[in-house]
Design a protein around this motif. Structure first.
Motif, PDB file in Angstrom:
ATOM      1  N   LEU A 476       0.301  -0.874  -0.034  1.00 24.22           N
ATOM      2  CA  LEU A 476      -0.220   0.023   0.164  1.00 24.22           C
ATOM      3  C   LEU A 476       0.902   1.930  -0.095  1.00 24.22           C
ATOM      4  CD1 LEU A 476      -2.615  -0.730   2.727  1.00 24.22           C
ATOM      5  CD2 LEU A 476      -3.028  -0.843  -0.188  1.00 24.22           C
ATOM      6  N   GLY A 477       1.829   1.021   0.220  1.00 27.78           N
ATOM      7  CA  GLY A 477       2.921   2.513   0.515  1.00 27.78           C
ATOM      8  C   GLY A 477       3.182   2.079  -0.618  1.00 27.78           C
ATOM      9  N   TRP A 478       3.344   1.653  -1.674  1.00 27.76           N
ATOM     10  CA  TRP A 478       4.540   1.777  -3.231  1.00 27.76           C
ATOM     11  C   TRP A 478       3.516   2.316  -3.637  1.00 27.76           C
ATOM     12  CZ3 TRP A 478       6.740  -3.611  -2.909  1.00 27.76           C
ATOM     13  CH2 TRP A 478       6.732  -4.519  -2.462  1.00 27.76           C
ATOM     14  N   ALA A 479       2.166   1.979  -3.179  1.00 30.56           N
ATOM     15  CA  ALA A 479       1.048   2.461  -4.445  1.00 30.56           C
ATOM     16  C   ALA A 479       0.152   3.998  -3.869  1.00 30.56           C
ATOM     17  CB  ALA A 479      -0.612   1.819  -3.948  1.00 30.56           C
ATOM     18  N   ASP A 480       0.415   3.820  -2.878  1.00 31.70           N
ATOM     19  CA  ASP A 480       0.748   5.643  -1.863  1.00 31.70           C
ATOM     20  C   ASP A 480       1.418   6.301  -2.546  1.00 31.70           C
ATOM     21  OD1 ASP A 480      -1.007   7.429  -0.063  1.00 31.70           O
ATOM     22  OD2 ASP A 480       0.665   7.246   0.637  1.00 31.70           O
ATOM     23  N   GLN A 481       2.557   5.815  -3.223  1.00 34.23           N
ATOM     24  CA  GLN A 481       3.493   6.797  -3.818  1.00 34.23           C
ATOM     25  C   GLN A 481       3.126   7.176  -4.742  1.00 34.23           C
ATOM     26  OE1 GLN A 481       8.446   5.318  -3.200  1.00 34.23           O
ATOM     27  NE2 GLN A 481       7.522   4.126  -1.496  1.00 34.23           N
ATOM     28  N   ALA A 482       2.624   6.123  -5.812  1.00 35.31           N
ATOM     29  CA  ALA A 482       2.544   6.715  -7.467  1.00 35.31           C
ATOM     30  C   ALA A 482       1.337   7.327  -7.101  1.00 35.31           C
ATOM     31  CB  ALA A 482       1.858   4.669  -7.990  1.00 35.31           C
ATOM     32  N   LEU A 483       0.172   6.576  -6.448  1.00 33.01           N
ATOM     33  CA  LEU A 483      -0.722   8.312  -5.998  1.00 33.01           C
ATOM     34  C   LEU A 483      -0.683   9.620  -6.031  1.00 33.01           C
ATOM     35  CD1 LEU A 483      -3.876   8.693  -6.165  1.00 33.01           C
ATOM     36  CD2 LEU A 483      -3.315   7.692  -3.396  1.00 33.01           C
ATOM     37  N   TYR A 484       0.865   9.805  -4.736  1.00 35.32           N
ATOM     38  CA  TYR A 484       1.063  11.226  -4.988  1.00 35.32           C
ATOM     39  C   TYR A 484       2.196  11.536  -6.313  1.00 35.32           C
ATOM     40  CZ  TYR A 484       0.886  11.311   0.090  1.00 35.32           C
ATOM     41  OH  TYR A 484       0.128  11.426   0.815  1.00 35.32           O
ATOM     42  N   TYR A 497       3.765   2.281  -9.299  1.00 40.62           N
ATOM     43  CA  TYR A 497       4.632   2.577  -8.548  1.00 40.62           C
ATOM     44  C   TYR A 497       6.044   1.684  -9.473  1.00 40.62           C
ATOM     45  CZ  TYR A 497       7.968   1.509  -5.103  1.00 40.62           C
ATOM     46  OH  TYR A 497       9.632   1.729  -4.066  1.00 40.62           O
ATOM     47  N   GLU A 498       6.656   2.767  -9.760  1.00 41.85           N
ATOM     48  CA  GLU A 498       8.354   2.209 -10.456  1.00 41.85           C
ATOM     49  C   GLU A 498       9.141   1.948  -9.358  1.00 41.85           C
ATOM     50  OE1 GLU A 498       9.121   5.053 -12.937  1.00 41.85           O
ATOM     51  OE2 GLU A 498       8.237   4.983 -14.163  1.00 41.85           O
ATOM     52  N   ARG A 499       9.711   0.367  -9.471  1.00 44.07           N
ATOM     53  CA  ARG A 499      10.653   0.235  -8.052  1.00 44.07           C
ATOM     54  C   ARG A 499      11.767   1.161  -8.292  1.00 44.07           C
ATOM     55  NH1 ARG A 499       8.961  -4.145  -5.534  1.00 44.07           N
ATOM     56  NH2 ARG A 499       7.524  -5.098  -6.480  1.00 44.07           N
ATOM     57  N   PRO A 500      12.887   1.104  -7.461  1.00 44.50           N
ATOM     58  CA  PRO A 500      13.896   2.389  -7.582  1.00 44.50           C
ATOM     59  C   PRO A 500      14.934   1.162  -7.759  1.00 44.50           C
ATOM     60  CG  PRO A 500      13.482   1.211  -5.007  1.00 44.50           C
ATOM     61  CD  PRO A 500      12.413   0.854  -5.960  1.00 44.50           C
ATOM     62  N   THR A 501      15.001  -0.678  -7.679  1.00 44.96           N
ATOM     63  CA  THR A 501      16.219  -1.028  -7.924  1.00 44.96           C
ATOM     64  C   THR A 501      15.536  -1.267 -10.405  1.00 44.96           C
ATOM     65  OG1 THR A 501      14.766  -2.701  -8.202  1.00 44.96           O
ATOM     66  CG2 THR A 501      15.491  -2.699  -6.342  1.00 44.96           C
ATOM     67  N   PRO A 502      16.996  -1.591 -10.595  1.00 47.25           N
ATOM     68  CA  PRO A 502      16.982  -2.032 -12.423  1.00 47.25           C
ATOM     69  C   PRO A 502      16.811  -2.705 -12.441  1.00 47.25           C
ATOM     70  CG  PRO A 502      19.322  -1.801 -10.748  1.00 47.25           C
ATOM     71  CD  PRO A 502      18.487  -1.779  -9.447  1.00 47.25           C
ATOM     72  N   SER A 503      16.286  -4.037 -12.065  1.00 51.41           N
ATOM     73  CA  SER A 503      14.693  -4.736 -12.109  1.00 51.41           C
ATOM     74  C   SER A 503      14.093  -4.659 -12.473  1.00 51.41           C
ATOM     75  CB  SER A 503      15.000  -6.263 -11.014  1.00 51.41           C
ATOM     76  OG  SER A 503      15.186  -5.966 -10.296  1.00 51.41           O
ATOM     77  N   ALA A 504      12.864  -3.040 -11.937  1.00 54.91           N
ATOM     78  CA  ALA A 504      11.766  -2.737 -11.744  1.00 54.91           C
ATOM     79  C   ALA A 504      11.186  -2.745 -12.709  1.00 54.91           C
ATOM     80  CB  ALA A 504      11.630  -1.691 -11.219  1.00 54.91           C
ATOM     81  N   GLU A 505      10.261  -3.267 -13.718  1.00 59.25           N
ATOM     82  CA  GLU A 505      10.192  -3.151 -14.705  1.00 59.25           C
ATOM     83  C   GLU A 505       8.258  -2.382 -15.081  1.00 59.25           C
ATOM     84  OE1 GLU A 505      11.525  -7.661 -16.616  1.00 59.25           O
ATOM     85  OE2 GLU A 505       9.889  -7.317 -16.657  1.00 59.25           O
TER      86      GLU A 505
END
Length: 511
Positions: A476-484, A497-505
């Motif tokens: 939910l915290g990740w989704a909240d960051q995308a919401l902001y 939500y875009e992960r800060p790691t290089p593997s995020a797709e």
């Protein structure tokens, strides 16, 4: 006394059987017969040698001698006791049998073989006759001693039998005396028993009337009771008693003749638990279950395994708790749902969302989460009032729920903020759902301040479950960051939500 009599009869029968055996002591007769036959063979051998008799007579007499000498294992003519006591006699007879068998075999062969048989017989006959005569004397002495031993043993045994029979006679006399005494006492007791029986019958009759009156009173009380009561036989299902309350609950016009306890309960699992507990512990207390026919109602059931007229029976009584169960259901609804929008409140949403995430992680399935926030909702409240704001919240909740699947869960986390968990969904498929939600809310018809149409938009943030150790709070915290991010980039859009790691797709998409 019975044992002593039985033992005496058994022993007497054994002695009679022993005395009735005709060949038990025939050794003397056997040896005497062998001696006579051997003498005849010796005489006939001399006659054959002197040509006074034919060879065939000698052959027949040898066969008779062999038959008399039969000492084979299948039908021995010499008793075991004689063999043990007079071994030399047995050996002499066996030696004679070997000679006789040899002579008979030669007599049955060619003529030249038969020619020397009579000479051989005459050569050995005297010695063999002498040995057999000694055997006759030895067996006679042995038979005499054996007969004397048996006579002494019989005398001893019959003396013992006489003592036992004398004791039995005395015991029988004492028993007859005791039986006569007991008969007189039994007659006196019979008179007393007859009198006591008449008194008992009077008491039983009085007691029966009281019991019938008590049963009638108990039946009246149980029929007047608001509780459900039934007493049924365990094996046959025969109904000993059932009150009117339960008959009406079952939708019957008349009390049933047979009724098995499991048939009362609607749920097979609950019925099985009830019967298992009764079988294991003999009682059940305060088990909640649905009972009844067409209109089942909740009851708090108690049951006992009791004995009625020597047979096991089930006694069950229950109290109607349908109203209580309805209140419980309402309380659970109030405790788990938002009172304004009717969707799950924050606590219930977090519990069910955690369960869904665990399920997806356990089965290696994707799971997506959305955070939904109404744009400029504070302005709606300030401009049109809280009533319009409440109408907008309810309308938004309805539109969001209409775009979801049955397996998805929706909750209001607070204020104008909603959250959704989408099991078995990736962030890409969640984006399609988010678009449907956004368009459905944009097209809502909400009137505010008379005929003014209120236009509402939402911003949506999405995130996908990490299969390692992320919990509902983290996602939910990740989704909240995308919401902001959606709020910051212009609102009325859905962003992942875009992960800060290089593997995020995951890529954010705006509308």
């Amino acid at each position: 006394m019975v044992v002593a009599t039985s033992a005496s009869l058994w022993w007497t029968l054994r002695q009679v059987q022993s005395l009735a055996q005709p060949f038990q002591h025939n050794d003397l007769w056997h040896v005497s017969s062998v001696h006579s036959e051997l003498a005849r063979v010796a005489l006939l051998a001399r006659q054959v040698k002197e040509l006074e008799a034919p060879d065939v007579h000698l052959q027949e007499r040898l066969e008779v001698l062999l038959s008399t000498l039969d000492i084979s294992g299948s039908s021995p003519r010499i008793s075991t006791r004689l063999r043990q006591t007079l071994p030399q006699t047995a050996l002499d007879l066996e030696d004679l049998a070997r000679h006789a068998e040899r002579w008979a075999k030669r007599m049955g062969s060619a003529a030249r073989e038969r020619a020397g048989v009579s000479d051989d017989i005459n050569l050995h006959a005297d010695d063999l006759l002498q040995r057999v005569r000694k055997a006759v004397v030895a067996v006679h002495l042995f038979a005499t001693q054996e007969t004397d031993r048996l006579r002494q043993e019989l005398h001893k045994n019959f003396m013992q039998l006489s003592a036992v029979l004398g004791g039995l006679l005395v015991g029988t006399a004492l028993l007859i005396r005791k039986l006569l005494s007991e008969a007189r006492a039994a007659q006196a007791l019979s008179l007393q028993l007859s009198q006591a029986n008449r008194q008992l019958e009077a008491r039983v009759s009085s007691r029966t009337r009281k019991i019938e009156e008590s049963r009638a009173l108990l039946s009246f009380i149980l029929n007047s009771s608001p509780s459900d009561v039934v007493l049924v036989d365990v094996e046959s299902g025969f109904v000993h008693f059932i009150n009117n309350q339960l008959v009406e609950r079952l939708g019957l016009q008349w009390p049933p003749i047979k009724l098995y306890l499991p048939e009362l309960l609607q749920d097979p699992d609950t019925s099985r638990r009830l019967m298992d507990a009764l079988e294991k512990y003999g009682q059940v207390d305060a088990m909640e279950a649905l009972i009844g026919g067409r209109s089942p109602r909740w009851s708090s059931l108690s049951a006992r395994l009791i004995e009625v007229d020597g047979r096991l029976a089930h006694l069950l009584w229950g109290f109607d708790i349908s109203t209580h169960k309805q209140l419980e259901s309402q309380l659970r609804e109030i405790a788990s749902h938002d009172s304004l929008t009717g969707v799950l409140n924050r606590r219930a949403f977090m519990e069910r969302g955690t369960a869904l995430l665990d399920h997806c992680r356990r089965h290696a399935k994707p799971c997506a989460v959305m955070m939904i926030d109404i744009d400029h909702f504070k302005l709606v409240n300030d401009r049109y009032g809280h009533q319009t704001g409440d109408d907008a919240l309810r309308a938004c909740a309805t539109s969001i729920a209409g775009a979801l699947r049955e397996a998805d869960i929706l909750g209001r986390l607070g204020g104008e903020e909603f959250a959704v968990v989408l099991p078995h969904s990736s962030v890409e498929s969640a984006f399609s759902v988010a678009e449907r939600i956004r368009e459905a809310i944009f097209e809502m018809q909400i009137l505010a301040g008379g005929a003014t149409r209120l236009s509402i938009t939402v911003s949506i943030g999405m995130a996908e479950m990490d299969h390692r150790d992320a919990d509902i709070e983290a996602i939910l915290g990740w989704a909240d960051q995308a919401l902001y991010r959606a709020k910051a980039t212009g609102r009325n859009r859905a962003i992942a939500y875009e992960r800060p790691t290089p593997s995020a797709e995951h890529k954010g998409v705006s509308s």
